[in-house]
Design a protein around this motif. Structure first.
Motif, PDB file in Angstrom:
ATOM      1  N   VAL A  45      -1.950   2.925  -5.584  1.00 32.68           N
ATOM      2  CA  VAL A  45      -2.231   3.496  -4.267  1.00 32.68           C
ATOM      3  C   VAL A  45      -1.136   4.495  -3.927  1.00 32.68           C
ATOM      4  O   VAL A  45       0.054   4.153  -3.935  1.00 32.68           O
ATOM      5  CB  VAL A  45      -2.324   2.397  -3.191  1.00 32.68           C
ATOM      6  CG1 VAL A  45      -2.593   3.002  -1.827  1.00 32.68           C
ATOM      7  CG2 VAL A  45      -3.413   1.390  -3.564  1.00 32.68           C
ATOM      8  N   PRO A  46      -1.503   5.734  -3.638  1.00 33.60           N
ATOM      9  CA  PRO A  46      -0.491   6.757  -3.333  1.00 33.60           C
ATOM     10  C   PRO A  46       0.371   6.396  -2.124  1.00 33.60           C
ATOM     11  O   PRO A  46      -0.125   5.853  -1.123  1.00 33.60           O
ATOM     12  CB  PRO A  46      -1.323   8.005  -3.058  1.00 33.60           C
ATOM     13  CG  PRO A  46      -2.617   7.763  -3.765  1.00 33.60           C
ATOM     14  CD  PRO A  46      -2.847   6.281  -3.658  1.00 33.60           C
ATOM     15  N   LEU A  47       1.652   6.700  -2.213  1.00 36.45           N
ATOM     16  CA  LEU A  47       2.609   6.382  -1.158  1.00 36.45           C
ATOM     17  C   LEU A  47       2.204   6.931   0.211  1.00 36.45           C
ATOM     18  O   LEU A  47       2.359   6.233   1.220  1.00 36.45           O
ATOM     19  CB  LEU A  47       4.011   6.858  -1.544  1.00 36.45           C
ATOM     20  CG  LEU A  47       5.132   6.444  -0.603  1.00 36.45           C
ATOM     21  CD1 LEU A  47       5.197   4.926  -0.442  1.00 36.45           C
ATOM     22  CD2 LEU A  47       6.462   6.972  -1.121  1.00 36.45           C
ATOM     23  N   PRO A  48       1.647   8.143   0.328  1.00 37.22           N
ATOM     24  CA  PRO A  48       1.240   8.611   1.657  1.00 37.22           C
ATOM     25  C   PRO A  48       0.194   7.705   2.316  1.00 37.22           C
ATOM     26  O   PRO A  48       0.206   7.523   3.536  1.00 37.22           O
ATOM     27  CB  PRO A  48       0.657  10.003   1.395  1.00 37.22           C
ATOM     28  CG  PRO A  48       1.345  10.457   0.148  1.00 37.22           C
ATOM     29  CD  PRO A  48       1.502   9.208  -0.684  1.00 37.22           C
ATOM     30  N   ILE A  49      -0.680   7.102   1.525  1.00 35.02           N
ATOM     31  CA  ILE A  49      -1.674   6.182   2.080  1.00 35.02           C
ATOM     32  C   ILE A  49      -0.998   4.904   2.550  1.00 35.02           C
ATOM     33  O   ILE A  49      -1.281   4.401   3.636  1.00 35.02           O
ATOM     34  CB  ILE A  49      -2.784   5.877   1.049  1.00 35.02           C
ATOM     35  CG1 ILE A  49      -3.584   7.149   0.770  1.00 35.02           C
ATOM     36  CG2 ILE A  49      -3.690   4.751   1.540  1.00 35.02           C
ATOM     37  CD1 ILE A  49      -4.558   7.036  -0.364  1.00 35.02           C
ATOM     38  N   VAL A  50      -0.079   4.395   1.744  1.00 33.05           N
ATOM     39  CA  VAL A  50       0.665   3.196   2.116  1.00 33.05           C
ATOM     40  C   VAL A  50       1.404   3.432   3.437  1.00 33.05           C
ATOM     41  O   VAL A  50       1.328   2.625   4.366  1.00 33.05           O
ATOM     42  CB  VAL A  50       1.665   2.792   1.017  1.00 33.05           C
ATOM     43  CG1 VAL A  50       2.509   1.608   1.456  1.00 33.05           C
ATOM     44  CG2 VAL A  50       0.940   2.490  -0.283  1.00 33.05           C
TER      45      VAL A  50
END
Length: 74
Positions: A45-50
Motif C-alpha cells: 500500500v503506497p505511503l500517501p494512502i496510509v
C-alpha cells in the motif's frame, strides 16, 4: 494528493471501527480494500494512502497497519 478515491465513507469507517480491536487493525481494514475489492499485502500500500487514511481517522503517525489473524495476513 490521494483525494476521494481512497477516502472511506462514514459507513465504511463505522464498519471498520466495529470490526477492529485496535487502531492498527482499523488502519489495516481501511487502507485499500474499499476501492480494490481485495486486501493488498500491507507493504504494497503506497505511503500517501496510509498517511491519508491515518490522518482521516485522527490516528497518531506511529500507528502502523497490522492484521491479527493468519487468515487476513495479506
Amino acid at each position: 494528493m490521494v483525494g476521494l478515491t481512497f477516502t472511506p465513507t462514514d459507513d465504511e469507517v463505522a464498519w471498520a471501527r466495529e470490526k477492529s480491536r485496535t487502531e492498527h487493525h482499523l488502519l489495516a481494514l481501511l487502507k485499500a480494500y474499499g476501492r480494490l475489492g481485495y486486501f493488498l499485502d500491507l507493504p504494497e500500500v503506497p505511503l500517501p494512502i496510509v498517511k491519508h487514511i491515518r490522518g482521516l481517522l485522527g490516528l497518531k503517525p506511529d500507528v502502523e497497519a497490522v492484521h491479527d489473524s493468519a487468515r487476513t495476513d495479506r
